[in-house]
Design a protein around this motif. Sequence first.
Motif, mmCIF file in Angstrom:
data_model
loop_
_atom_site.group_PDB
_atom_site.id
_atom_site.type_symbol
_atom_site.label_atom_id
_atom_site.label_comp_id
_atom_site.label_asym_id
_atom_site.label_seq_id
_atom_site.Cartn_x
_atom_site.Cartn_y
_atom_site.Cartn_z
ATOM 1 N N TYR A 158 -12.964 -79.945 -35.607
ATOM 2 C CA TYR A 158 -12.164 -80.198 -34.408
ATOM 3 C C TYR A 158 -12.464 -81.595 -33.875
ATOM 4 O O TYR A 158 -11.559 -82.360 -33.528
ATOM 5 C CB TYR A 158 -12.463 -79.144 -33.342
ATOM 6 C CG TYR A 158 -11.817 -79.400 -32.003
ATOM 7 C CD1 TYR A 158 -10.542 -78.921 -31.722
ATOM 8 C CD2 TYR A 158 -12.481 -80.112 -31.003
ATOM 9 C CE1 TYR A 158 -9.946 -79.152 -30.499
ATOM 10 C CE2 TYR A 158 -11.897 -80.347 -29.779
ATOM 11 C CZ TYR A 158 -10.633 -79.857 -29.533
ATOM 12 O OH TYR A 158 -10.041 -80.101 -28.308
ATOM 13 N N GLY A 159 -13.748 -81.924 -33.832
ATOM 14 C CA GLY A 159 -14.129 -83.256 -33.366
ATOM 15 C C GLY A 159 -13.655 -84.354 -34.295
ATOM 16 O O GLY A 159 -13.273 -85.443 -33.844
ATOM 17 N N LEU A 160 -13.655 -84.067 -35.601
ATOM 18 C CA LEU A 160 -13.202 -85.059 -36.575
ATOM 19 C C LEU A 160 -11.745 -85.439 -36.348
ATOM 20 O O LEU A 160 -11.394 -86.622 -36.264
ATOM 21 C CB LEU A 160 -13.388 -84.513 -37.991
ATOM 22 C CG LEU A 160 -12.922 -85.400 -39.151
ATOM 23 C CD1 LEU A 160 -13.696 -86.707 -39.173
ATOM 24 C CD2 LEU A 160 -13.070 -84.658 -40.478
ATOM 25 N N SER A 161 -10.882 -84.439 -36.235
ATOM 26 C CA SER A 161 -9.465 -84.722 -36.001
ATOM 27 C C SER A 161 -9.239 -85.280 -34.601
ATOM 28 O O SER A 161 -8.379 -86.140 -34.400
ATOM 29 C CB SER A 161 -8.614 -83.465 -36.216
ATOM 30 O OG SER A 161 -9.044 -82.403 -35.387
ATOM 31 N N SER A 162 -10.042 -84.823 -33.645
ATOM 32 C CA SER A 162 -9.909 -85.321 -32.279
ATOM 33 C C SER A 162 -10.259 -86.799 -32.194
ATOM 34 O O SER A 162 -9.676 -87.540 -31.404
ATOM 35 C CB SER A 162 -10.811 -84.521 -31.333
ATOM 36 O OG SER A 162 -10.432 -83.163 -31.301
ATOM 37 N N ALA A 163 -11.230 -87.221 -33.021
ATOM 38 C CA ALA A 163 -11.662 -88.622 -32.984
ATOM 39 C C ALA A 163 -10.557 -89.564 -33.426
ATOM 40 O O ALA A 163 -10.407 -90.659 -32.892
ATOM 41 C CB ALA A 163 -12.899 -88.811 -33.864
ATOM 42 N N VAL A 164 -9.782 -89.149 -34.426
ATOM 43 C CA VAL A 164 -8.731 -90.031 -34.941
ATOM 44 C C VAL A 164 -7.372 -89.744 -34.306
ATOM 45 O O VAL A 164 -6.470 -90.585 -34.381
ATOM 46 C CB VAL A 164 -8.612 -89.916 -36.477
ATOM 47 C CG1 VAL A 164 -9.927 -90.297 -37.137
ATOM 48 C CG2 VAL A 164 -8.204 -88.515 -36.916
ATOM 49 N N ALA A 165 -7.240 -88.571 -33.664
ATOM 50 C CA ALA A 165 -5.933 -88.176 -33.124
ATOM 51 C C ALA A 165 -5.342 -89.193 -32.143
ATOM 52 O O ALA A 165 -4.165 -89.551 -32.275
ATOM 53 C CB ALA A 165 -6.023 -86.794 -32.467
ATOM 54 N N PRO A 166 -6.096 -89.679 -31.140
ATOM 55 C CA PRO A 166 -5.486 -90.625 -30.199
ATOM 56 C C PRO A 166 -5.009 -91.916 -30.855
ATOM 57 O O PRO A 166 -3.922 -92.421 -30.534
ATOM 58 C CB PRO A 166 -6.619 -90.902 -29.198
ATOM 59 C CG PRO A 166 -7.524 -89.728 -29.297
ATOM 60 C CD PRO A 166 -7.473 -89.331 -30.739
ATOM 61 N N ILE A 167 -5.806 -92.454 -31.799
ATOM 62 C CA ILE A 167 -5.416 -93.695 -32.467
ATOM 63 C C ILE A 167 -4.210 -93.459 -33.371
ATOM 64 O O ILE A 167 -3.251 -94.243 -33.388
ATOM 65 C CB ILE A 167 -6.595 -94.268 -33.280
ATOM 66 C CG1 ILE A 167 -7.689 -94.759 -32.331
ATOM 67 C CG2 ILE A 167 -6.142 -95.403 -34.179
ATOM 68 C CD1 ILE A 167 -8.924 -95.286 -33.015
ATOM 69 N N VAL A 168 -4.247 -92.359 -34.124
ATOM 70 C CA VAL A 168 -3.129 -92.026 -35.005
ATOM 71 C C VAL A 168 -1.859 -91.809 -34.190
ATOM 72 O O VAL A 168 -0.780 -92.315 -34.524
ATOM 73 C CB VAL A 168 -3.446 -90.773 -35.842
ATOM 74 C CG1 VAL A 168 -2.205 -90.289 -36.586
ATOM 75 C CG2 VAL A 168 -4.572 -91.064 -36.831
ATOM 76 N N ALA A 169 -1.993 -91.065 -33.078
ATOM 77 C CA ALA A 169 -0.828 -90.784 -32.234
ATOM 78 C C ALA A 169 -0.253 -92.064 -31.640
ATOM 79 O O ALA A 169 0.959 -92.271 -31.634
ATOM 80 C CB ALA A 169 -1.214 -89.816 -31.115
ATOM 81 N N SER A 170 -1.143 -92.928 -31.130
ATOM 82 C CA SER A 170 -0.695 -94.184 -30.535
ATOM 83 C C SER A 170 0.029 -95.048 -31.562
ATOM 84 O O SER A 170 1.061 -95.659 -31.266
ATOM 85 C CB SER A 170 -1.904 -94.944 -29.965
ATOM 86 O OG SER A 170 -1.505 -96.153 -29.381
ATOM 87 N N SER A 171 -0.505 -95.081 -32.791
ATOM 88 C CA SER A 171 0.122 -95.862 -33.855
ATOM 89 C C SER A 171 1.455 -95.247 -34.280
ATOM 90 O O SER A 171 2.463 -95.950 -34.418
ATOM 91 C CB SER A 171 -0.815 -95.946 -35.054
ATOM 92 O OG SER A 171 -0.195 -96.594 -36.138
ATOM 93 N N MET A 172 1.472 -93.938 -34.452
ATOM 94 C CA MET A 172 2.682 -93.259 -34.930
ATOM 95 C C MET A 172 3.850 -93.412 -33.963
ATOM 96 O O MET A 172 5.008 -93.524 -34.386
ATOM 97 C CB MET A 172 2.396 -91.774 -35.168
ATOM 98 C CG MET A 172 1.580 -91.490 -36.414
ATOM 99 S SD MET A 172 1.253 -89.726 -36.627
ATOM 100 C CE MET A 172 2.907 -89.108 -36.890
ATOM 101 N N MET A 173 3.551 -93.409 -32.672
ATOM 102 C CA MET A 173 4.632 -93.516 -31.687
ATOM 103 C C MET A 173 5.384 -94.842 -31.817
ATOM 104 O O MET A 173 6.533 -94.946 -31.403
ATOM 105 C CB MET A 173 4.076 -93.342 -30.267
ATOM 106 C CG MET A 173 3.704 -91.907 -29.929
ATOM 107 S SD MET A 173 3.304 -91.653 -28.179
ATOM 108 C CE MET A 173 1.815 -92.599 -28.006
ATOM 109 N N GLY A 174 4.733 -95.854 -32.418
ATOM 110 C CA GLY A 174 5.378 -97.158 -32.580
ATOM 111 C C GLY A 174 6.048 -97.355 -33.928
ATOM 112 O O GLY A 174 6.642 -98.405 -34.168
#
Length: 410
Positions: A144-160
Motif C-alpha cells: 500500500y505504501g509502495l503504490s501510495s509513494a508513487v501515486a501522487p507523482i504518477v497522477a500529477s503526470s498523467m493528468m497532463g
Amino acid sequence: MKLGRLNTNYWLLLLIVFGGFLIFGFSENVKGPAIPRMQSDFSLDETQLGILLAFNSIGYLVACSFTGLLSSKIGIKWTGIIAFASMAISGVLMYLSASYAFLSASYFLMYIGNGMLEIGLAIMAARIFTKNTGAMMNLSHFFYGLSSAVAPIVASSMMGWNLFGGELGWRGMYLVMLSLSLLPIIPSLMAKFPGDNQEHGERMTLKSFTKDPGAWLIVAVLSFGVVSELAVGGWLVNFLEKAYGWSTDAAAGMLSIFFVFFMGARLFLGPVTDKIGYTLSIIILSAFSGICSLLAIFLGEQGAIWFAIAGIGIAPIYPTVMAMLAKRYPRGTDTAITFTVTIMGIASVVGNLLIGVIIDGVQKLFGNDEESSLLLGLQAGYGFIAAMALLCSVSCFILYRYLHKKNELV
C-alpha cells in the motif's frame, strides 16, 4: 504433488493480497493532486470539499458494515472479486462525471469498493499469516505504501498527458488507475481461500466483542491513527499549494516523500513490532508522528520535510492493530476486524468533515487579512491531524496499562 499445489495456492494468495494493497494505495492516494482540479472544476469551497470527502467516506463505512457478513455468506473469494470490479466500474463513472452530484456518486461507489477491499484483505491476511503476524501484516501494507509513494507523482503526470487530441485530466487519470483493479481478479478466480469452506468451531460473537473494554480501546487507537494517516493523503497537497504557494508537482512530490518514509517504515519496522510488542510500538510511533507534524507547522515552509517524516510513525499503526486483533481474538478475527474498521470508518467521516470546517472556521475568525487568515486556517486544520496521532498514542498507553494489569499484552 499436494505440497506443490499448496505452495502454488499460497503464492496466488500472496499475489492477491499484495496486489490488492497496491491497487488500494493507488485508488486512495491519487486524489491528492486531483482534488484541487476537482475543486476548481466544480467551484467548491473548503467546507464543500470536506463534505465531499466525508460523504465519500460514508460509502467506505457502508461497505465495512456489510462486508464481514457478505464474506460469511458467499466467501471471501467472491467478496474480493466484487470489490475489485466495483472499483473499476467507479473509474468509468468518474470519467463520465459532469456535475458535483455525479462525481460524489462515483466516489461513493469507489469507496464502497475500497471498504470491501480493506475488510476483505484484512480477513485474508489474518487467515494466511498465522506466524510472524506483525511483520507479515506490515509487509502486506508495505505494498500500500509502495503504490501510495508513487501515486501522487504518477497522477500529477498523467493528468497532463495528451491523448486522443485532448488532455487526460483527472477524469482520465482515474479511469486508467482504477482499471488496474481488474488485474487481481485473475488470480482470485484461480485460488482457494482459507476459511471459505472450513468450520472453525465456536466463534466469538459481536456481543461478546463489544463487552470487552480492551476492544473499545483498540477501536480508539485505530480510529485516531487512521484519521491522521488518511487525512495526509487528502489534505497535504492542498495545504502546501495554498499555504506556501507550491506548484502541484512540488506538493505532490512532498506527498510522495511522505509515502516513501511510510513505505520504508512498513517494510522495516514490522519485525520490531513483533519483538517489542504491538501496544508499545504504537505508543512510540504514533507519538513520533504527531510531534513531527506539529514541528512542521511551527517551522513553516522550511520545515515542510517534517510532514513527510511523520509518515515513519503513522505507517505501522493500521497493520499493527490488525495483527493485534488477529492475536487477541483468534476465534473471532473476522468479527473483530469488521467492527473495528467500521467504527474507524465513522471516525474518518467525522475527521474529514472537521478538518474542512476547522480550516474555514479559523479563516473566517481571523478574516481581516485574507492571506494570513487562510494560512492560520490551514495550520489549524493540519494541527488537528497532528492531534489525532497524539491521541492515538495516549489511547494506546491506556490500552497498554489495561492489558498489562490483565497480563494480556500483545
